[in-house]
Enzyme design. Sequence first.
Site, PDB file in Angstrom:
ATOM      1  N   LYS A  14      18.354  23.291 -11.172  1.00  0.00           N
ATOM      2  CA  LYS A  14      19.038  24.041 -12.237  1.00  0.00           C
ATOM      3  C   LYS A  14      18.875  23.343 -13.593  1.00  0.00           C
ATOM      4  O   LYS A  14      18.568  23.976 -14.597  1.00  0.00           O
ATOM      5  CB  LYS A  14      20.535  24.189 -11.905  1.00  0.00           C
ATOM      6  CG  LYS A  14      20.805  24.840 -10.556  1.00  0.00           C
ATOM      7  CD  LYS A  14      22.301  24.978 -10.274  1.00  0.00           C
ATOM      8  CE  LYS A  14      23.042  23.681 -10.107  1.00  0.00           C
ATOM      9  NZ  LYS A  14      22.675  22.883  -8.903  1.00  0.00           N
ATOM     10  N   ARG A  89      31.867  27.274  -9.677  1.00  0.00           N
ATOM     11  CA  ARG A  89      31.557  26.668  -8.378  1.00  0.00           C
ATOM     12  C   ARG A  89      32.549  27.085  -7.312  1.00  0.00           C
ATOM     13  O   ARG A  89      32.404  26.691  -6.156  1.00  0.00           O
ATOM     14  CB  ARG A  89      31.621  25.160  -8.524  1.00  0.00           C
ATOM     15  CG  ARG A  89      30.272  24.479  -8.611  1.00  0.00           C
ATOM     16  CD  ARG A  89      30.572  23.020  -8.881  1.00  0.00           C
ATOM     17  NE  ARG A  89      29.583  22.141  -8.397  1.00  0.00           N
ATOM     18  CZ  ARG A  89      28.661  21.574  -9.160  1.00  0.00           C
ATOM     19  NH1 ARG A  89      28.554  21.888 -10.420  1.00  0.00           N
ATOM     20  NH2 ARG A  89      27.832  20.708  -8.638  1.00  0.00           N
ATOM     21  N   ARG A 129      15.656  11.262  -7.847  1.00  0.00           N
ATOM     22  CA  ARG A 129      15.897  11.684  -9.243  1.00  0.00           C
ATOM     23  C   ARG A 129      16.202  10.473 -10.136  1.00  0.00           C
ATOM     24  O   ARG A 129      16.923   9.569  -9.753  1.00  0.00           O
ATOM     25  CB  ARG A 129      17.080  12.640  -9.301  1.00  0.00           C
ATOM     26  CG  ARG A 129      17.520  12.919 -10.746  1.00  0.00           C
ATOM     27  CD  ARG A 129      18.418  14.096 -10.893  1.00  0.00           C
ATOM     28  NE  ARG A 129      19.625  14.022 -10.098  1.00  0.00           N
ATOM     29  CZ  ARG A 129      20.462  15.036  -9.942  1.00  0.00           C
ATOM     30  NH1 ARG A 129      20.202  16.198 -10.508  1.00  0.00           N
ATOM     31  NH2 ARG A 129      21.546  14.889  -9.206  1.00  0.00           N
ATOM     32  N   ARG A 162      21.764   8.408 -10.846  1.00  0.00           N
ATOM     33  CA  ARG A 162      23.166   8.828 -10.901  1.00  0.00           C
ATOM     34  C   ARG A 162      23.971   8.214  -9.754  1.00  0.00           C
ATOM     35  O   ARG A 162      23.471   8.082  -8.643  1.00  0.00           O
ATOM     36  CB  ARG A 162      23.235  10.362 -10.806  1.00  0.00           C
ATOM     37  CG  ARG A 162      23.304  11.020 -12.165  1.00  0.00           C
ATOM     38  CD  ARG A 162      23.155  12.499 -12.139  1.00  0.00           C
ATOM     39  NE  ARG A 162      23.990  13.211 -11.191  1.00  0.00           N
ATOM     40  CZ  ARG A 162      24.026  14.547 -11.091  1.00  0.00           C
ATOM     41  NH1 ARG A 162      23.284  15.283 -11.895  1.00  0.00           N
ATOM     42  NH2 ARG A 162      24.800  15.133 -10.214  1.00  0.00           N
ATOM     43  N   ARG A 173      28.271  16.396  -1.066  1.00  0.00           N
ATOM     44  CA  ARG A 173      28.133  17.444  -2.093  1.00  0.00           C
ATOM     45  C   ARG A 173      27.547  18.716  -1.483  1.00  0.00           C
ATOM     46  O   ARG A 173      27.941  19.829  -1.825  1.00  0.00           O
ATOM     47  CB  ARG A 173      27.229  16.948  -3.230  1.00  0.00           C
ATOM     48  CG  ARG A 173      27.938  15.960  -4.142  1.00  0.00           C
ATOM     49  CD  ARG A 173      26.966  15.137  -4.960  1.00  0.00           C
ATOM     50  NE  ARG A 173      26.103  15.903  -5.815  1.00  0.00           N
ATOM     51  CZ  ARG A 173      24.952  15.439  -6.307  1.00  0.00           C
ATOM     52  NH1 ARG A 173      24.540  14.221  -6.011  1.00  0.00           N
ATOM     53  NH2 ARG A 173      24.228  16.195  -7.096  1.00  0.00           N
TER      54      ARG A 173
HETATM   55  P1  AP5 Z   1      17.729  18.885 -11.044  1.00  0.00           P
HETATM   56  O1  AP5 Z   1      17.087  19.855 -11.970  1.00  0.00           O
HETATM   57  O2  AP5 Z   1      18.357  17.666 -11.645  1.00  0.00           O
HETATM   58  O3  AP5 Z   1      18.732  19.632 -10.046  1.00  0.00           O
HETATM   59  P2  AP5 Z   1      20.123  20.351 -10.293  1.00  0.00           P
HETATM   60  O4  AP5 Z   1      20.092  21.663  -9.589  1.00  0.00           O
HETATM   61  O5  AP5 Z   1      20.463  20.373 -11.761  1.00  0.00           O
HETATM   62  O6  AP5 Z   1      21.045  19.386  -9.465  1.00  0.00           O
HETATM   63  P3  AP5 Z   1      22.360  18.555  -9.788  1.00  0.00           P
HETATM   64  O7  AP5 Z   1      22.442  17.493  -8.732  1.00  0.00           O
HETATM   65  O8  AP5 Z   1      22.426  18.072 -11.208  1.00  0.00           O
HETATM   66  O9  AP5 Z   1      23.423  19.603  -9.556  1.00  0.00           O
HETATM   67  P4  AP5 Z   1      24.807  19.384  -9.047  1.00  0.00           P
HETATM   68  O10 AP5 Z   1      25.203  20.783  -9.018  1.00  0.00           O
HETATM   69  O11 AP5 Z   1      25.052  18.671  -7.793  1.00  0.00           O
HETATM   70  O12 AP5 Z   1      25.420  18.319 -10.066  1.00  0.00           O
HETATM   71  P5  AP5 Z   1      26.360  18.504 -11.330  1.00  0.00           P
HETATM   72  O13 AP5 Z   1      25.937  17.545 -12.358  1.00  0.00           O
HETATM   73  O14 AP5 Z   1      26.519  19.943 -11.698  1.00  0.00           O
HETATM   74  O15 AP5 Z   1      16.610  18.434  -9.970  1.00  0.00           O
HETATM   75  C1  AP5 Z   1      16.897  17.484  -8.968  1.00  0.00           C
HETATM   76  C2  AP5 Z   1      15.655  16.576  -8.743  1.00  0.00           C
HETATM   77  O16 AP5 Z   1      14.590  17.380  -8.204  1.00  0.00           O
HETATM   78  C3  AP5 Z   1      15.098  15.957 -10.040  1.00  0.00           C
HETATM   79  O17 AP5 Z   1      14.630  14.671  -9.765  1.00  0.00           O
HETATM   80  C4  AP5 Z   1      13.926  16.878 -10.433  1.00  0.00           C
HETATM   81  O18 AP5 Z   1      12.915  16.188 -11.135  1.00  0.00           O
HETATM   82  C5  AP5 Z   1      13.444  17.347  -9.064  1.00  0.00           C
HETATM   83  N1  AP5 Z   1      12.894  18.698  -9.078  1.00  0.00           N
HETATM   84  C6  AP5 Z   1      13.382  19.782  -9.775  1.00  0.00           C
HETATM   85  N2  AP5 Z   1      12.623  20.870  -9.529  1.00  0.00           N
HETATM   86  C7  AP5 Z   1      11.666  20.472  -8.640  1.00  0.00           C
HETATM   87  C8  AP5 Z   1      10.589  21.140  -7.991  1.00  0.00           C
HETATM   88  N3  AP5 Z   1      10.334  22.458  -8.185  1.00  0.00           N
HETATM   89  N4  AP5 Z   1       9.811  20.434  -7.126  1.00  0.00           N
HETATM   90  C9  AP5 Z   1      10.044  19.097  -6.904  1.00  0.00           C
HETATM   91  N5  AP5 Z   1      11.041  18.418  -7.500  1.00  0.00           N
HETATM   92  C10 AP5 Z   1      11.845  19.096  -8.349  1.00  0.00           C
HETATM   93  O19 AP5 Z   1      27.781  18.073 -10.709  1.00  0.00           O
HETATM   94  C11 AP5 Z   1      28.082  16.727 -10.383  1.00  0.00           C
HETATM   95  C12 AP5 Z   1      29.549  16.621  -9.970  1.00  0.00           C
HETATM   96  O20 AP5 Z   1      30.409  16.989 -11.066  1.00  0.00           O
HETATM   97  C13 AP5 Z   1      29.995  17.534  -8.807  1.00  0.00           C
HETATM   98  O21 AP5 Z   1      29.719  16.959  -7.549  1.00  0.00           O
HETATM   99  C14 AP5 Z   1      31.508  17.662  -9.096  1.00  0.00           C
HETATM  100  O22 AP5 Z   1      32.219  16.522  -8.661  1.00  0.00           O
HETATM  101  C15 AP5 Z   1      31.566  17.713 -10.612  1.00  0.00           C
HETATM  102  N6  AP5 Z   1      31.493  19.098 -11.134  1.00  0.00           N
HETATM  103  C16 AP5 Z   1      30.516  19.614 -11.930  1.00  0.00           C
HETATM  104  N7  AP5 Z   1      30.767  20.912 -12.197  1.00  0.00           N
HETATM  105  C17 AP5 Z   1      31.915  21.235 -11.545  1.00  0.00           C
HETATM  106  C18 AP5 Z   1      32.658  22.436 -11.399  1.00  0.00           C
HETATM  107  N8  AP5 Z   1      32.270  23.595 -11.991  1.00  0.00           N
HETATM  108  N9  AP5 Z   1      33.795  22.401 -10.654  1.00  0.00           N
HETATM  109  C19 AP5 Z   1      34.210  21.260 -10.066  1.00  0.00           C
HETATM  110  N10 AP5 Z   1      33.541  20.087 -10.138  1.00  0.00           N
HETATM  111  C20 AP5 Z   1      32.394  20.071 -10.877  1.00  0.00           C
END
Ligand code: AP5
Length: 215
Positions: A14, A89, A129, A162, A173
């Site tokens: 994403k 979420r 990552r 991270r 997660r």
């Molecule tokens: P990346 O693009 O970083 O993936 P992403 O989908 O953005 O994954 P995240 O881990 O950031 O999402 P998340 O939802 O767990 O974390 P968030 O920060 O929102 O890609 C991942 C890796 O794959 C990278 O290394 C990239 O290079 C690689 N890649 C990408 N595309 C690729 C491809 N096509 N082929 C190969 N490799 C590829 O949330 C973190 C924490 O915050 C949560 O656990 C929670 O505690 C809290 N939080 C955040 N939002 C909320 C909410 N709305 N409600 C409650 N708690 C929340």
Amino acid sequence: MVNLVFLGPPGAGKGTQSSYIINDYKVVQISTGDILRSAVKQGTELGKMAKKYMDEGKLVPDDVIIGIVRERLKQDDCKNGFILDGFPRTIAQAVALDAMLKDDLNISLTHIISLEVDDNLIMERLTGRRTCKGCGKVYHIKYNPPKKDGVCDDCGGELYQRDDDKEETIAKRLKVYHEQTSALKDYYKNSGKLYVVNGFGEVDDIYRKIKEILG
Ligand code: AP5
């Protein structure tokens, strides 16, 4: 106009795809994860509270996150369009989002994209990552490595892993995603704005599919 919600499990790509969209469509990316990580880094009360949940792979409470997004969406830079990356979420967050868009802002979502990747790919993606401390650019040690180890191609910043990208936390997660977030696809299924995109494959190929959807 693009007012997009990005759904999908952790590591679906994403954030990676959002970085292309914001360049081409001149919209802002609202990543609740980035907002929380910035609060943790600054040591604010929000950051201290959120860190406990994030380190355990749990969701931060709905009322806190909804308050953050409500304030963020009111800012002027959202008027030309936005990507909600990581929000909503839970069903409660989705219901609150509908209400704030309708009642406070008088706008609606234009697209909901569910970026889907098998669980077995996620562990490798997230353990590999690396993120830039300076500009936040996301890399992968195998799939999208920087030109120089540990250094951002764009700004020269240091790359870091991270805290929640440890195997044990990733597994938690993922469990939380299946228990609380995956149901959102059903929530949006009758909206006429839900698009499912396979997140497996080359980043550029996936982006091409997304561009076709956004127009
Ligand atoms: P990346 O693009 O970083 O993936 P992403 O989908 O953005 O994954 P995240 O881990 O950031 O999402 P998340 O939802 O767990 O974390 P968030 O920060 O929102 O890609 C991942 C890796 O794959 C990278 O290394 C990239 O290079 C690689 N890649 C990408 N595309 C690729 C491809 N096509 N082929 C190969 N490799 C590829 O949330 C973190 C924490 O915050 C949560 O656990 C929670 O505690 C809290 N939080 C955040 N939002 C909320 C909410 N709305 N409600 C409650 N708690 C929340």
